[in-house]
Design an enzyme around this catalytic site. Structure first.
Site, PDB file in Angstrom:
ATOM      1  N   GLU A 269       0.820  -1.211   0.000  1.00 53.20           N
ATOM      2  CA  GLU A 269       0.000   0.000   0.000  1.00 53.20           C
ATOM      3  C   GLU A 269       0.853   1.260   0.000  1.00 53.20           C
ATOM      4  O   GLU A 269       0.455   2.286  -0.546  1.00 53.20           O
ATOM      5  CB  GLU A 269      -0.934  -0.008   1.212  1.00 53.20           C
ATOM      6  N   HIS A 290       9.814 -26.193   1.206  1.00 51.53           N
ATOM      7  CA  HIS A 290       9.501 -27.448   0.542  1.00 51.53           C
ATOM      8  C   HIS A 290       8.559 -27.231  -0.643  1.00 51.53           C
ATOM      9  O   HIS A 290       8.086 -28.199  -1.236  1.00 51.53           O
ATOM     10  CB  HIS A 290       8.870 -28.432   1.537  1.00 51.53           C
ATOM     11  N   LYS A 401     -12.894   1.723  -2.310  1.00 49.88           N
ATOM     12  CA  LYS A 401     -13.846   1.981  -1.228  1.00 49.88           C
ATOM     13  C   LYS A 401     -15.036   2.793  -1.735  1.00 49.88           C
ATOM     14  O   LYS A 401     -16.194   2.519  -1.392  1.00 49.88           O
ATOM     15  CB  LYS A 401     -13.151   2.739  -0.093  1.00 49.88           C
TER      16      LYS A 401
END
Length: 430
Positions: A269, A290, A401
């Site tokens: 951000e 792994h 938003k």
């Protein structure tokens, strides 16, 4: 916090000591700018003064309104939740901590159905008091408490700005309330009321967390060769400029897994602006060596791997065994094995010419976590200065938003109109 950048030198992409020495002049100038911003309490830069400006007594006063609960539930999102979660998931406590930071209905229903709502403190956090996800979840939690016969006003702590819906709610119901610090973006707010209220409710040493942050402040200087935080910020910036556009953060401690999530928000951000930035990836040692290590070692040469570990751990001995091929493990410990896995990962990456940086803390406790998180914040701010990006803004996040709020009928926002313009190419099952 110590940083070792040796394995970032002579790699592909990579650096030389001469490169870093040339960059150090720019680090000195950036440090001067950062120091001025801190002294003037400028927006964003005020984040780096939190170890001195946060008042632990105010946090204690607000949280002392509650007897020790069995659990605390943080209702927030992003920076309003990840800092508290980093501490909660790293440290042991008799008070369980949970987070509602998404609006997945199945998960919300499951979590609320599992909690003893009559003995939970609800910690609702939103600077603006208008964050749709946070307020929606809080309304759902409040309704669940009402249906369970629990007075939510006796179980709720609010952390918010001076104005807004949550501030008015706190005033109306005389709820314990904490102020979100001015001039501090949410992702930089861990060492404030936003991140430390839950720590206080769980019985952690808030002063020790802030003392660790002050250790990080004291370590800042005008040279990357004298400041671990700036060494990390300058190295990551220089590697990104040379093509290492992914930063895989790989703690070798289960307790630091949420820290890697917190780091990912901070880095993405803050630095993802104007076509620039470095994509954070999350991994966990030794588990992901792994799997993901295959890509980091043998895939595209566009990555930096940051490995993190505490140098002190609990001792869990590995019993002796006569099983063929496993006798070498007996007499050592799980900590020895994890350290060997850590060293093997570093060596594997270095042998393949993949840049990697080591970060070490003494142990996972309040003071070390305060210093580690402060150091990463300072590194991020330095990177932003060197890259000349507006570190403390988040326009892309705000766009999303506004679009979501418009879709829900929360106002007229042109961003919501873009949803109707979505291009489709559907492939449906026959």
């Amino acid at each position: 916090m110590d940083v070792d950048i040796g394995n970032a030198l002579g790699t592909t992409p990579g650096l030389t000591e001469e490169t870093l020495e040339r960059l150090d002049d720019r680090v000195a100038s950036a440090h001067e700018r950062i120091a001025r911003g801190m002294d003037a309490d400028e927006f964003g830069y005020a984040s780096l003064t939190l170890p001195e400006t946060t008042d632990p007594e105010a946090i204690r006063e607000a949280t002392d309104a509650f007897e020790t609960p069995s659990a605390v539930l943080t209702v927030g999102i992003g920076g309003s939740a990840l800092g508290a979660g980093t501490l909660s998931d790293a440290l042991p406590s008799d008070v369980d901590a949970y987070v509602l930071d998404n609006v997945d209905p199945d998960d919300v229903k499951r979590l609320l159905g599992s909690l003893p709502l009559d003995d939970v403190v609800i910690n609702v956090v939103s600077r603006s008091g208008t964050t749709a996800e946070t307020l929606a979840n809080f309304l759902v939690v409040r309704d669940a408490m009402d249906r369970a016969g629990v007075d939510w006003t006796e179980r709720t702590l609010v952390t918010t700005g001076e104005e807004g819906n949550l501030r008015r709610l706190a005033d109306r119901h005389d709820l314990p309330a904490l102020d979100v610090p001015e001039g501090v973006p949410g992702r930089f707010s861990m060492l404030s009321t936003v991140g430390l209220a839950v720590a206080a409710l769980q019985g952690y040493d808030v002063e020790a967390v802030l003392a660790g942050g002050r250790d990080g402040m004291d370590a800042l200087s005008g040279s990357l060769f004298e400041s671990p935080a700036y060494a990390y910020g300058a190295t990551t910036y220089a590697l990104a400029e040379r093509g290492a556009l992914t930063n895989a953060v790989m703690p070798y401690a289960e307790s630091l897994e949420t820290f890697a999530e917190w780091f990912a928000q901070l880095w993405a951000e803050s630095l993802g602006k104007d076509g620039l930035g470095q994509t954070p990836a999350r991994a966990l040692g030794a588990t992901d060596q792994h799997s993901q290590l295959q890509l980091y070692r043998a895939g595209p040469r566009d990555k930096l791997v940051t490995v993190i570990r505490p140098t002190e751990r609990a001792e869990v001995p590995i019993p002796e065994t006569d099983l063929e091929g496993l006798s070498y493990l007996g007499g050592s410990s799980l900590g020895d094995l994890l350290d060997a896995e850590f060293d093997a990962t570093e060596a594997s990456l270095a042998e393949a010419g993949v840049p990697n940086v080591r970060i070490e803390v003494d142990r996972v406790d309040e003071r070390a976590l305060g210093e580690l998180c402060y150091g990463m914040e300072a590194a991020c701010v330095l990177y932003g200065e060197l890259a000349n990006v507006p570190t403390f803004t988040q326009p892309a996040v705000e766009w999303g938003k506004r679009a979501a709020r418009g879709l829900l009928g929360g106002g007229e926002f042109p961003e919501a109109d873009a949803v109707a313009e979505k291009r489709e190419l559907r492939i449906e099952r026959g």
